[in-house]
Design a protein around this motif. Structure first.
Motif, PDB file in Angstrom:
ATOM      1  N   GLN A 100      47.717   3.041  12.654  1.00 56.55           N
ATOM      2  CA  GLN A 100      46.675   3.885  13.260  1.00 56.55           C
ATOM      3  C   GLN A 100      47.228   5.288  13.498  1.00 56.55           C
ATOM      4  OE1 GLN A 100      45.223   1.375  16.614  1.00 56.55           O
ATOM      5  NE2 GLN A 100      43.226   1.898  15.798  1.00 56.55           N
ATOM      6  N   ASP A 101      48.543   5.391  13.483  1.00 57.64           N
ATOM      7  CA  ASP A 101      49.202   6.691  13.601  1.00 57.64           C
ATOM      8  C   ASP A 101      49.723   7.040  12.222  1.00 57.64           C
ATOM      9  OD1 ASP A 101      48.794   6.529  16.330  1.00 57.64           O
ATOM     10  OD2 ASP A 101      50.750   5.639  16.702  1.00 57.64           O
ATOM     11  N   PRO A 102      48.998   7.890  11.479  1.00 57.90           N
ATOM     12  CA  PRO A 102      49.354   8.094  10.069  1.00 57.90           C
ATOM     13  C   PRO A 102      50.739   8.722   9.869  1.00 57.90           C
ATOM     14  CG  PRO A 102      47.568   9.560  10.748  1.00 57.90           C
ATOM     15  CD  PRO A 102      47.796   8.632  11.872  1.00 57.90           C
ATOM     16  N   PRO A 103      51.673   8.005   9.209  1.00 57.76           N
ATOM     17  CA  PRO A 103      53.004   8.564   8.965  1.00 57.76           C
ATOM     18  C   PRO A 103      52.970   9.831   8.119  1.00 57.76           C
ATOM     19  CG  PRO A 103      52.999   6.207   8.530  1.00 57.76           C
ATOM     20  CD  PRO A 103      51.571   6.610   8.723  1.00 57.76           C
ATOM     21  N   LYS A 104      51.899   9.992   7.330  1.00 59.45           N
ATOM     22  CA  LYS A 104      51.885  11.168   6.438  1.00 59.45           C
ATOM     23  C   LYS A 104      51.759  12.491   7.199  1.00 59.45           C
ATOM     24  CE  LYS A 104      46.966  11.123   5.179  1.00 59.45           C
ATOM     25  NZ  LYS A 104      46.490  10.058   6.095  1.00 59.45           N
ATOM     26  N   LEU A 105      51.493  12.433   8.503  1.00 59.63           N
ATOM     27  CA  LEU A 105      51.468  13.674   9.294  1.00 59.63           C
ATOM     28  C   LEU A 105      52.874  14.167   9.628  1.00 59.63           C
ATOM     29  CD1 LEU A 105      48.675  13.051  11.987  1.00 59.63           C
ATOM     30  CD2 LEU A 105      48.535  14.510   9.980  1.00 59.63           C
ATOM     31  N   LEU A 106      53.851  13.276   9.411  1.00 63.17           N
ATOM     32  CA  LEU A 106      55.209  13.568   9.868  1.00 63.17           C
ATOM     33  C   LEU A 106      55.812  14.861   9.308  1.00 63.17           C
ATOM     34  CD1 LEU A 106      56.817  12.024  11.960  1.00 63.17           C
ATOM     35  CD2 LEU A 106      58.014  10.874  10.102  1.00 63.17           C
ATOM     36  N   CYS A 120      57.392  19.875  20.787  1.00 63.18           N
ATOM     37  CA  CYS A 120      56.726  18.584  20.611  1.00 63.18           C
ATOM     38  C   CYS A 120      55.446  18.797  19.822  1.00 63.18           C
ATOM     39  CB  CYS A 120      56.399  18.035  21.999  1.00 63.18           C
ATOM     40  SG  CYS A 120      55.361  16.588  21.961  1.00 63.18           S
ATOM     41  N   VAL A 121      55.187  17.887  18.890  1.00 68.61           N
ATOM     42  CA  VAL A 121      53.905  17.916  18.201  1.00 68.61           C
ATOM     43  C   VAL A 121      53.214  16.591  18.463  1.00 68.61           C
ATOM     44  CG1 VAL A 121      52.702  18.228  16.017  1.00 68.61           C
ATOM     45  CG2 VAL A 121      54.855  19.415  16.425  1.00 68.61           C
ATOM     46  N   GLY A 122      52.118  16.640  19.182  1.00 70.50           N
ATOM     47  CA  GLY A 122      51.380  15.427  19.516  1.00 70.50           C
ATOM     48  C   GLY A 122      50.160  15.277  18.625  1.00 70.50           C
ATOM     49  N   THR A 123      49.547  14.116  18.668  1.00 68.83           N
ATOM     50  CA  THR A 123      48.340  13.912  17.871  1.00 68.83           C
ATOM     51  C   THR A 123      47.226  13.447  18.793  1.00 68.83           C
ATOM     52  OG1 THR A 123      48.946  11.620  17.476  1.00 68.83           O
ATOM     53  CG2 THR A 123      49.600  13.216  15.810  1.00 68.83           C
ATOM     54  N   ARG A 124      46.009  13.862  18.439  1.00 71.82           N
ATOM     55  CA  ARG A 124      44.873  13.325  19.190  1.00 71.82           C
ATOM     56  C   ARG A 124      43.737  12.986  18.250  1.00 71.82           C
ATOM     57  NH1 ARG A 124      41.282  17.949  20.826  1.00 71.82           N
ATOM     58  NH2 ARG A 124      40.160  16.365  21.994  1.00 71.82           N
ATOM     59  N   ARG A 125      43.022  11.914  18.590  1.00 69.34           N
ATOM     60  CA  ARG A 125      41.884  11.540  17.763  1.00 69.34           C
ATOM     61  C   ARG A 125      40.686  12.310  18.275  1.00 69.34           C
ATOM     62  NH1 ARG A 125      41.316   5.218  18.964  1.00 69.34           N
ATOM     63  NH2 ARG A 125      41.403   5.729  21.170  1.00 69.34           N
ATOM     64  N   VAL A 126      39.963  12.908  17.341  1.00 77.59           N
ATOM     65  CA  VAL A 126      38.779  13.647  17.765  1.00 77.59           C
ATOM     66  C   VAL A 126      37.544  12.754  17.709  1.00 77.59           C
ATOM     67  CG1 VAL A 126      39.483  16.019  17.443  1.00 77.59           C
ATOM     68  CG2 VAL A 126      38.801  14.692  15.468  1.00 77.59           C
ATOM     69  N   THR A 127      37.624  11.641  16.994  1.00 78.66           N
ATOM     70  CA  THR A 127      36.508  10.697  17.004  1.00 78.66           C
ATOM     71  C   THR A 127      37.020   9.367  17.509  1.00 78.66           C
ATOM     72  OG1 THR A 127      36.993   9.968  14.776  1.00 78.66           O
ATOM     73  CG2 THR A 127      35.383  11.736  15.015  1.00 78.66           C
ATOM     74  N   ARG A 128      36.106   8.525  17.946  1.00 73.57           N
ATOM     75  CA  ARG A 128      36.488   7.185  18.365  1.00 73.57           C
ATOM     76  C   ARG A 128      35.714   6.167  17.532  1.00 73.57           C
ATOM     77  NH1 ARG A 128      39.008   6.196  23.220  1.00 73.57           N
ATOM     78  NH2 ARG A 128      39.841   8.032  24.227  1.00 73.57           N
ATOM     79  N   LYS A 129      35.581   6.523  16.239  1.00 81.97           N
ATOM     80  CA  LYS A 129      34.849   5.672  15.298  1.00 81.97           C
ATOM     81  C   LYS A 129      35.442   4.254  15.277  1.00 81.97           C
ATOM     82  CE  LYS A 129      35.307   6.909  11.076  1.00 81.97           C
ATOM     83  NZ  LYS A 129      36.047   6.396  10.121  1.00 81.97           N
ATOM     84  N   TYR A 198      43.024  14.362  14.284  1.00 78.00           N
ATOM     85  CA  TYR A 198      42.601  13.557  13.129  1.00 78.00           C
ATOM     86  C   TYR A 198      41.526  12.570  13.538  1.00 78.00           C
ATOM     87  CZ  TYR A 198      45.703   9.797  14.762  1.00 78.00           C
ATOM     88  OH  TYR A 198      46.296   8.806  15.495  1.00 78.00           O
ATOM     89  N   GLU A 199      40.847  12.052  12.527  1.00 76.74           N
ATOM     90  CA  GLU A 199      39.773  11.076  12.763  1.00 76.74           C
ATOM     91  C   GLU A 199      40.401   9.723  13.050  1.00 76.74           C
ATOM     92  OE1 GLU A 199      36.131  11.400  11.190  1.00 76.74           O
ATOM     93  OE2 GLU A 199      36.487  13.454  11.861  1.00 76.74           O
TER      94      GLU A 199
END
Ligand code: UDP
Ligand code: MG
Length: 316
Positions: A100-106, A120-129, A198-199
């Motif tokens: 669910q945490d895409p490695p390709k963002l690395l 630090c680079v964090g990730t957040r989901r903009v949708t909760r599909k 990311y979605e």
């Protein structure tokens, strides 16, 4: 040569883990040209399936793979803490095993840290599909409430997936508290954080470990760990009710003197008693929530207990 450590908390992830490994080594392969080496640390959080066997197999065939196995299930927070304590990299990422945490963002995250100077680079989901609507609704309410109550900012939709510098990880490790609420701790230490959006992605295999009740309890953990506003609310309710009662006393005295009617109103009296005892228990409950957490902190129990690590493979 710089080293990136990837921490993967795993609880019953026998299906997802091999798929995760496939993906992450692809990314590691792509990043060879950047002159970085990798370390993968799988933290087996007392799984009841074959997660440990899978980690052992991966550690045998790839020496970048390490694992720590707990003596029982200690929860994701404990697994992340164990990971942070045991990795050796210069840059450290936490990632779920379910993709669910895409490695390709690395690679992008790495560039943002190296070239743009973020800590630090964090990730957040903009949708909760793919999530039940009622859960999304409560999640949104939670973020609204906690951001009003706490000085530490909690970002709505923020995942635990993030790449951090060693300096930031050391700051997080300096907080040894037992009741860990990482979203808050990451934010508490400060440092420059860049958010990638990311979605929502659904998990590749296995199922989520969180039900509604667990999430609700986790939300309370967050509030009690990062805010003392509930205590002030208890005080405020107390003050408000004192004022109301003074006014009521004055009204009754005046009424009795003017009209002489002392014993009327028994039903309303009972209602008031019920209501006030309810409020009192509610406020005691708030105090209790803090007290129980303080109690657990003072015991200084270990956050996790290790049963086995990859070191064992070498001695066997
Ligand atoms: N996890 C863990 N210990 C637990 C529960 C979960 O280590 O007690 C791990 C799990 O294996 C996964 C990550 O935490 O890698 C996130 O869990 P999950 O995917 O169930 O949560 P969701 O993505 O649904 O929020
Ligand atoms: Mg997940």
């Amino acid at each position: 040569m710089k080293k990136i450590s990837i921490i993967v908390p795993c609880y019953n992830e026998q299906e997802s883990l091999p798929l995760f490994y496939e993906e992450i080594i692809k990314v590691a392969g792509e990043m060879k040209k950047e002159k970085v080496e990798f370390e993968f640390l799988f933290v087996n959080d007392g799984s009841r399936d074959k997660t440990l066997e899978v980690s052992r197999e991966l550690a045998k065939k790839d020496k970048r793979v390490r694992y720590i196995s707990f003596s029982r299930n200690f929860g994701k927070e404990a697994a992340m803490y164990a990971g942070l304590e045991n990795v050796t990299g210069d840059y450290i990422a936490v990632m779920d095993a379910d993709l669910q945490d895409p490695p390709k963002l690395l690679p992008e995250m790495y560039h943002l840290i190296i070239e743009e100077g973020y800590d630090c680079v964090g990730t957040r989901r903009v949708t909760r599909k793919g999530e039940p609507p009622i859960r999304s609704f409560f999640a949104r309410c939670f973020y609204k409430i906690i951001n009003k109550m706490s000085k530490v900012e909690m970002v709505d939709g923020a995942r635990d997936y993030r790449l951090m510098t060693r300096q930031m990880v050391d700051a997080i490790l300096s907080m040894k508290e037992y009741n860990r609420y990482s979203k808050g701790l990451f934010s508490f230490v400060g440092f420059q954080t860049k958010w990638l959006e990311y979605e929502n992605i659904e998990r590749v295999a296995g199922e989520t470990k969180w039900n509604f009740w667990k999430l609700l309890m986790y939300a309370f953990d967050g509030i009690f760990a990062f805010s003392t506003v509930p205590l002030s609310i208890a005080t405020a309710i107390g003050i408000i009710f004192c004022i109301i009662s003074f006014i009521a006393i004055a009204v009754i005295i005046v009424k009795t003197l003017a009209f002489g009617d002392p014993v009327d109103g028994w039903p309303s009296m009972v209602c008031i008693m019920f209501f006030l005892s309810g409020i009192q228990l509610f406020c005691t409950g708030i105090v209790g929530a803090y007290l129980s957490r303080t109690y657990l902190e003072t015991k200084k129990r270990p956050i996790y207990i290790v049963k086995e690590t990859e070191e064992e493979l070498k001695t066997k």
